[in-house]
Design a protein around this motif. Sequence first.
Motif, PDB file in Angstrom:
ATOM      1  N   ILE A   1       0.844  -1.197   0.000  1.00  0.00           N
ATOM      2  CA  ILE A   1       0.000   0.000   0.000  1.00  0.00           C
ATOM      3  C   ILE A   1       0.876   1.242   0.000  1.00  0.00           C
ATOM      4  O   ILE A   1       0.586   2.235  -0.657  1.00  0.00           O
ATOM      5  N   ASN A   2       1.976   1.192   0.763  1.00  0.00           N
ATOM      6  CA  ASN A   2       2.855   2.355   0.915  1.00  0.00           C
ATOM      7  C   ASN A   2       4.304   1.890   0.749  1.00  0.00           C
ATOM      8  O   ASN A   2       4.781   1.058   1.519  1.00  0.00           O
ATOM      9  N   THR A   3       4.988   2.427  -0.257  1.00  0.00           N
ATOM     10  CA  THR A   3       6.362   1.971  -0.510  1.00  0.00           C
ATOM     11  C   THR A   3       7.328   2.485   0.552  1.00  0.00           C
ATOM     12  O   THR A   3       8.487   2.082   0.592  1.00  0.00           O
ATOM     13  N   ASP A   4       6.851   3.390   1.433  1.00  0.00           N
ATOM     14  CA  ASP A   4       7.697   3.883   2.525  1.00  0.00           C
ATOM     15  C   ASP A   4       7.693   2.919   3.722  1.00  0.00           C
ATOM     16  O   ASP A   4       8.492   3.069   4.634  1.00  0.00           O
ATOM     17  N   ALA A   5       6.821   1.952   3.714  1.00  0.00           N
ATOM     18  CA  ALA A   5       6.864   0.900   4.756  1.00  0.00           C
ATOM     19  C   ALA A   5       7.686  -0.249   4.195  1.00  0.00           C
ATOM     20  O   ALA A   5       7.194  -1.357   3.973  1.00  0.00           O
ATOM     21  N   GLU A   6       8.982   0.056   3.920  1.00  0.00           N
ATOM     22  CA  GLU A   6       9.841  -0.865   3.181  1.00  0.00           C
ATOM     23  C   GLU A   6      10.661  -1.768   4.091  1.00  0.00           C
ATOM     24  O   GLU A   6      11.039  -2.874   3.683  1.00  0.00           O
ATOM     25  N   GLY A   7      10.926  -1.312   5.315  1.00  0.00           N
ATOM     26  CA  GLY A   7      11.803  -2.085   6.196  1.00  0.00           C
ATOM     27  C   GLY A   7      11.265  -3.483   6.445  1.00  0.00           C
ATOM     28  O   GLY A   7      11.989  -4.479   6.401  1.00  0.00           O
ATOM     29  N   ARG A   8       9.968  -3.575   6.684  1.00  0.00           N
ATOM     30  CA  ARG A   8       9.334  -4.879   6.967  1.00  0.00           C
ATOM     31  C   ARG A   8       9.404  -5.801   5.747  1.00  0.00           C
ATOM     32  O   ARG A   8       9.433  -7.017   5.902  1.00  0.00           O
TER      33      ARG A   8
ATOM     34  N   LEU B   1      12.507   0.974  12.199  1.00  0.00           N
ATOM     35  CA  LEU B   1      11.340   0.529  11.435  1.00  0.00           C
ATOM     36  C   LEU B   1      10.225   1.553  11.327  1.00  0.00           C
ATOM     37  O   LEU B   1       9.631   1.694  10.270  1.00  0.00           O
ATOM     38  N   THR B   2       9.934   2.248  12.443  1.00  0.00           N
ATOM     39  CA  THR B   2       8.772   3.162  12.384  1.00  0.00           C
ATOM     40  C   THR B   2       9.024   4.496  13.080  1.00  0.00           C
ATOM     41  O   THR B   2       9.649   4.554  14.144  1.00  0.00           O
ATOM     42  N   GLY B   3       8.481   5.555  12.479  1.00  0.00           N
ATOM     43  CA  GLY B   3       8.464   6.851  13.150  1.00  0.00           C
ATOM     44  C   GLY B   3       7.571   6.777  14.384  1.00  0.00           C
ATOM     45  O   GLY B   3       7.787   7.509  15.362  1.00  0.00           O
ATOM     46  N   ALA B   4       6.595   5.892  14.355  1.00  0.00           N
ATOM     47  CA  ALA B   4       5.634   5.792  15.463  1.00  0.00           C
ATOM     48  C   ALA B   4       6.304   5.398  16.785  1.00  0.00           C
ATOM     49  O   ALA B   4       5.840   5.793  17.859  1.00  0.00           O
ATOM     50  N   ILE B   5       7.405   4.650  16.717  1.00  0.00           N
ATOM     51  CA  ILE B   5       8.061   4.249  17.972  1.00  0.00           C
ATOM     52  C   ILE B   5       8.705   5.479  18.635  1.00  0.00           C
ATOM     53  O   ILE B   5       8.850   5.526  19.863  1.00  0.00           O
ATOM     54  N   ILE B   6       9.064   6.478  17.825  1.00  0.00           N
ATOM     55  CA  ILE B   6       9.626   7.720  18.390  1.00  0.00           C
ATOM     56  C   ILE B   6       8.521   8.504  19.090  1.00  0.00           C
ATOM     57  O   ILE B   6       8.726   9.095  20.154  1.00  0.00           O
ATOM     58  N   ILE B   7       7.316   8.476  18.512  1.00  0.00           N
ATOM     59  CA  ILE B   7       6.177   9.132  19.166  1.00  0.00           C
ATOM     60  C   ILE B   7       5.889   8.442  20.500  1.00  0.00           C
ATOM     61  O   ILE B   7       5.633   9.082  21.506  1.00  0.00           O
TER      62      ILE B   7
ATOM     63  N   ALA C   1       3.553  -2.984  12.539  1.00  0.00           N
ATOM     64  CA  ALA C   1       4.798  -3.306  11.827  1.00  0.00           C
ATOM     65  C   ALA C   1       5.402  -4.588  12.401  1.00  0.00           C
ATOM     66  O   ALA C   1       5.830  -5.479  11.670  1.00  0.00           O
ATOM     67  N   ALA C   2       5.424  -4.686  13.734  1.00  0.00           N
ATOM     68  CA  ALA C   2       5.960  -5.883  14.395  1.00  0.00           C
ATOM     69  C   ALA C   2       5.085  -7.098  14.072  1.00  0.00           C
ATOM     70  O   ALA C   2       5.573  -8.205  13.856  1.00  0.00           O
TER      71      ALA C   2
ATOM     72  N   ALA D   1      14.313   2.969  15.767  1.00  0.00           N
ATOM     73  CA  ALA D   1      14.233   4.241  15.028  1.00  0.00           C
ATOM     74  C   ALA D   1      14.561   5.445  15.926  1.00  0.00           C
ATOM     75  O   ALA D   1      15.154   6.417  15.473  1.00  0.00           O
ATOM     76  N   GLY D   2      14.191   5.367  17.212  1.00  0.00           N
ATOM     77  CA  GLY D   2      14.398   6.510  18.103  1.00  0.00           C
ATOM     78  C   GLY D   2      15.770   6.574  18.751  1.00  0.00           C
ATOM     79  O   GLY D   2      16.187   7.633  19.226  1.00  0.00           O
ATOM     80  N   VAL D   3      16.473   5.458  18.791  1.00  0.00           N
ATOM     81  CA  VAL D   3      17.706   5.404  19.590  1.00  0.00           C
ATOM     82  C   VAL D   3      18.994   5.240  18.773  1.00  0.00           C
ATOM     83  O   VAL D   3      20.091   5.423  19.298  1.00  0.00           O
TER      84      VAL D   3
END
Length: 489
Positions: free
Chosen positions: A333-340, A365-371, A435-436, A455-457
Amino acid sequence: MTYITPISFAATDLNTFANTTGRLAVIVSPEGKLGVSARKLNRLTKGAIHRFIQSDNFKNFKPSNIISLAWPSGLIASSLDIVCLPRDHSVAQARNAGAALAKLRGKECILLALDGVRRADEIAFGLAMRDYRFIDHKTDAVLNDGAVTVMCTNPKIVEAAYAPLLAVIEGTFLTRDLVNEPANVLTTNNFANRLEEMSALGLKVEVLDEKELEQLGMRTLLCVGQGSESPSKVVIMKWDGGQKNITPFALVGKGVVFDTGGISLKPAAGMEDMTMDMGGAGVVAGAMRALALRKAKANVVGIVGLVENMPSGNATRPGDVIKSMKGDTVEVINTDAEGRLVLCDLLWYAQERFNPSGIIDLATLTGAIIIGLGHEKAGVFSNNDKLCNAFLKAAATEGEGAWRMPLGQSYDDMLKSRIADMKNIGGRPAGSVTAAQFLQRFVKPETPWIHLDIAGVASVTCETELAPKGATGWGVMALNRLISDFCEN
Ligand code: BES
Ligand code: MN
Ligand code: ZN
């Protein structure tokens, strides 16, 4: 050129202090009791240390604080650094005391007088870890920093204890170098070459090219890199330090050397940060290096997928359906979710080829983990409490932030696709969990598995206790300890 602070260990010799140039550093506990070295330095400076202890300022003298006397009379040193470390200190406090000294220093030599202070090896470790710098692209930088001498009661014993820590420093610095390196230098080819060089350490390194990946059926991995001029590669690093009949533990890393988002292009602002999107592969490489250098008595295999996510005329489109090595089909659906998409083929390959006793994958993997967790802790997802708790314990011991996150059927349901077996995104809610969950579809239920969303660390804009701004090398210390606790016993 990786710079590692040269540290040597010597027996305490009070007679050298008066003739020492550069920085002279000594430990004083917050209780204000002076060791033999501090007493000698106090005499040479006509009571300066004593006057400090008597002063009001001493009440605020907290672990890893340093009071520096510049050009103190009675010495020829440029500075006398009084470093706070409680007599009854933790590993982290010992490391931070050493790190605090590294932060202060310019290019001067350091003579650190520890007397019989415990954990001299960990103090040296903290100093070297924090003394990292990435200057390859600074044309005016030269690496001629002064040496560090640690004076202690049992230099031979401390030096022996420092050797395995030095392996961890070297591993961490490899990770930091890789993560800091810009994407025009660290291409997939360049990355693979650097890993191949590690065969000199006794690692068995194998590089799979696009033709071989095609034959293996790694279509989801290949579809991420197909818009790039750089060829996709999978690199396998094997360390066989354990018993022959024991199946290896597997470390799997996302190595997207640059993530533009692909056809689902990312916004311009901040896109330059995506040079660190190979952070998972960087940690796997660093951990393998540390294990090889300290000749770990364990069988470990590191597998990294090196790809570049670029838009182009032959890039994967949103809506494309791709078949994974496992055989399951994915609607992108989204080519930016490429890591998985990279990791799912690697996870399957790792299980099919090595039947590993456990797998840990690492990915920015995700910007969401930084949030969710900010830059303090990595997200930890697992199907196995025993392995997960062992990892969390190792990370806590090393002071690397890690926090367990949930998995569950209702999250998995969010990946349902109308036309394929699954979609590659689950929508905005719980982005790190879905993602997981995507990854877990490629993990056999009997395989103990941890997914670390780093992604955050992996790279931060503020300095941390043991690293300057930029790449941290998060995870090398924890993985090294986990292998030691879990596989070497
Ligand atoms: N590499 C990014 C995740 C990332 C974001 C790492 C910020 C480091 C800092 C990943 O490939 C990505 O783009 N994820 C998307 C997923 C989304 C499209 C479902 C994200 O997090 O926005
Ligand atoms: Mn992306
Ligand atoms: Zn990415």
